[in-house]
Design an enzyme around this catalytic site. Structure first.
Site, PDB file in Angstrom:
ATOM      1  N   ASP A  35      42.185  73.593-109.056  1.00 52.29           N
ATOM      2  CA  ASP A  35      41.125  73.667-110.058  1.00 52.29           C
ATOM      3  C   ASP A  35      41.322  74.927-110.899  1.00 52.29           C
ATOM      4  O   ASP A  35      41.259  76.045-110.365  1.00 52.29           O
ATOM      5  CB  ASP A  35      39.765  73.701-109.354  1.00 52.29           C
ATOM      6  CG  ASP A  35      38.606  73.380-110.279  1.00 52.29           C
ATOM      7  OD1 ASP A  35      38.821  73.340-111.499  1.00 52.29           O
ATOM      8  OD2 ASP A  35      37.488  73.157-109.791  1.00 52.29           O
ATOM      9  N   CYS A  75      37.127  69.985-116.420  1.00 47.65           N
ATOM     10  CA  CYS A  75      37.160  69.386-115.078  1.00 47.65           C
ATOM     11  C   CYS A  75      36.768  67.917-115.051  1.00 47.65           C
ATOM     12  O   CYS A  75      37.564  67.055-114.688  1.00 47.65           O
ATOM     13  CB  CYS A  75      36.225  70.158-114.149  1.00 47.65           C
ATOM     14  SG  CYS A  75      36.560  71.907-113.997  1.00 47.65           S
ATOM     15  N   HIS A 136      33.164  65.948-108.423  1.00 47.54           N
ATOM     16  CA  HIS A 136      32.691  66.299-109.770  1.00 47.54           C
ATOM     17  C   HIS A 136      32.629  65.112-110.729  1.00 47.54           C
ATOM     18  O   HIS A 136      32.784  65.276-111.945  1.00 47.54           O
ATOM     19  CB  HIS A 136      33.553  67.413-110.377  1.00 47.54           C
ATOM     20  CG  HIS A 136      32.769  68.292-111.330  1.00 47.54           C
ATOM     21  ND1 HIS A 136      33.341  69.303-112.062  1.00 47.54           N
ATOM     22  CD2 HIS A 136      31.463  68.288-111.683  1.00 47.54           C
ATOM     23  CE1 HIS A 136      32.428  69.906-112.806  1.00 47.54           C
ATOM     24  NE2 HIS A 136      31.271  69.300-112.604  1.00 47.54           N
TER      25      HIS A 136
END
EC number: 3.1.6.2
Length: 583
Positions: A35, A75, A136
């Site tokens: 990430d 993201c 997410h």
């Protein structure tokens, strides 16, 4: 009789060949996603001071992609594209507003139920599937128990991790991502109310204006209400949004950072060990190196790059544990491993103490949240010893969307025919059967706005990239949008270009020298081809529900998950309880 005896060995050889072929065509698959890791962070991409021996080992044993591109520099949309093989705008997973990622677990937006992930395709082919780490992509739609966006509703048999993302607000003392919001919605209103009260009181005392007592009480009540809501948000945000889950159950609320990477690694290892006789898909989605940064005591203070370097090196250790386990179980030759990052490093990530908490994008301009190369060019490493020749480097444009058709074909799953799949099968490139990317055009989105187009003509080494708009870096001359923490995609935050800003990435990867009709004789011809491709592409985009509409984005109390029997505190630690019981 002799003829019959001769047939038996041939039949045995045939069946053995079939079994070998079946194994080679249906490998175990491990997809590792960091990430916010920059392409300039791993040693195999040129970093000389960060120690990443295990990621480097992966690269030396397989293929290193040097122009591997995230489908989005943020993201949530990047992960949606990765999972589905489709530009996130096709599924409504790209925002038209400033905020391009989910910030609350109790939002109703998420990866739509009609989207097909590679996990679902592989599960249907008999693969055991697991997601360990960050999701997410949403949780629930209408009630807190429908879990319509949950990993288990998108093809995964097992989930251990966080449904949202790692945020500064999740770790006490690390600041907040809501600082700008606090200023606009809390501090400025309180200042206005305070000045108004003082002004009214002064006018009242001087006898210039008689202000009813009710107005004073109303303003005081409004100030108290704003302050109460603010303090409540500060108190409850962490437990309500930063928690660990196992499948549908909350096991730690709020989540603890103690040995968190080690716990993720153990879960990944145990999943592999449970499936040594079954083809498996493991998505290992690290929380590293998104802020808040963290690392265990074995790695804290050990790197040359502060807390960021410590986190990278701990993640590299975890990758090594998985590689070692595959060797121990003799699964390495039959396992395709992919390592990447969801987007480029977050260059504006600086702590309140002035510490650099973002990574390196190497020679490339920009970073997370913009489509300069630094925001979208990410590590891309693939290893499959039985099939892919070690030590390769491929410079052709590839996308994280390519993983979808690649693993689907390897698993024997037909691609969905009722939708456009934007990814392309990587195996011809990886096996050396093709020297040219199947992507003639790639479209770079800033949230839901078409920002730039990349054109790699057939039989040409040129890679043209045209920007329709670019972010306004601030301060001017810097390499990011430091005033707003990330770059935004519209209004006064961008500069539109007519004609578009054109670069030849093959000659100018740093994007420093935009071309002009004087420096490129085919300038207008190139832009014409790119514009026509953009027009054709936009015509293929159906109107879909916006998963980032205010209705979908905002917190909904009826969707909020809490530990069972925790009351209003929403706090529990079943991880610690289970550990005690095991001893």
């Amino acid at each position: 009789m002799p003829l019959r005896k001769m047939k038996i060995p041939f039949l045995l050889l045939f069946f053995l060949w079939e079994a070998e072929s079946h194994t080679a065509s249906r490998p175990n698959i491990i997809l590792v996603m960091a990430d916010d890791l920059g392409i300039g962070d791993p040693g195999c991409y040129g970093n000389k001071t960060l120690r990443t021996p295990n990621i480097d080992r992966l690269a030396s044993g397989g293929v290193k992609l040097t122009q591997h591109l995230a489908a989005s520099p943020l993201c949530t949309p990047s992960r949606a594209a990765f999972m589905t093989g489709r530009y996130p705008v096709r599924s409504g997973m790209a925002s038209w507003s400033r905020t391009g990622v989910f910030l609350f677990t109790a939002s109703s937006g998420g990866l739509p139920t009609n989207e097909i992930t590679f996990a679902k395709l592989l599960k249907d082919q008999g693969y055991s599937t697991a997601l360990i780490g960050k999701w997410h992509l949403g949780m629930s739609c209408h009630s807190k128990t429908d879990f319509c966006h949950h990993p288990l509703h998108h093809g995964f048999n097992y989930f251990y991790g966080i449904s949202l993302t790692n945020l500064r607000d999740c770790k006490p003392g690390e600041g907040s991502v809501f600082t700008t919001g606090f200023k606009r919605l809390v501090f400025i209103p309180l200042q206005i109310i305070g000045v108004t009260l003082l002004t009214f009181a002064a006018l009242n005392c001087l006898g210039l204006l008689r202000v009813p007592l009710g107005i004073f009480f109303s303003l005081l009540f409004l100030a108290a209400l704003i302050l109460t809501l603010f303090l409540g948000f500060l108190h409850y945000f962490r437990p309500l949004n930063c928690f660990m889950m196992r499948n549908y159950e909350i096991i730690q609320q709020p989540m603890s950072y103690d040995n968190l990477t080690q716990r993720l690694t153990v879960e990944a290892a145990q999943f592999i060990q449970r499936n040594t006789e079954t083809p498996f898909l493991l998505v290992l989605s690290y929380l590293h190196v998104h802020t808040a940064l963290f690392s265990s005591k074995d790695f804290a203070g050990k790197s040359k790059h502060g807390v960021y370097g410590d986190a990278v090196e701990e993640m590299d250790w975890s990758v090594g544990q998985i590689l070692n386990l595959l060797d121990e179980l003799r699964l390495a030759n039959d396992t395709l491993i992919y390592f990447t990052s969801d987007q480029g490093a977050h260059v504006e990530e600086v702590s309140s103490k002035g510490e650099i908490h973002g990574g390196s994008n190497g020679i490339y301009k920009g970073g997370k949240a913009n489509n300069w190369e630094g925001g979208i060019r990410v590590p891309g490493i693939l290893r499959w010893p039985r099939v892919i020749q070690a030590g390769q480097k491929i410079d052709e444009p590839t996308s994280n969307m390519d993983i979808f058709p690649t693993v689907a074909k390897l698993a024997g799953a037909p691609l969905p025919e009722d939708r456009i799949i934007d990814g392309r099968d990587l195996m011809p490139l990886l096996e050396g059967k093709s020297q040219h990317s199947d992507h003639e055009f790639l479209f770079h989105y800033c949230n839901a706005y078409l920002n730039a187009v990349r054109w790699h003509p057939q039989n040409s080494t040129s890679i043209w990239k045209a920007f329709f708009f670019t972010p306004n870096f601030n301060p001017v001359g810097s390499n990011g949008c430091f005033a707003t923490h990330v770059c935004f995609c519209f209004g006064s935050y961008v500069t539109h270009h007519d004609p578009p800003l054109l670069f030849d990435i093959s000659k100018d990867p740093r994007e420093r020298n935009p071309l002009t009709p004087a420096t490129e004789p085919r300038f207008y011809e190139i832009l014409k081809v790119i514009q026509e491709a953009a027009d054709r592409h936009t015509q293929t985009l159906p109107e879909v529900p916006n998963q980032f509409s205010w209705d979908n984005f905002l917190w909904k109390p009826w969707l909020q998950l809490c530990c069972p029997s925790s009351g209003l505190s929403c706090q529990c630690d079943r991880e610690k309880q289970d550990k005690r019981l095991s001893h």
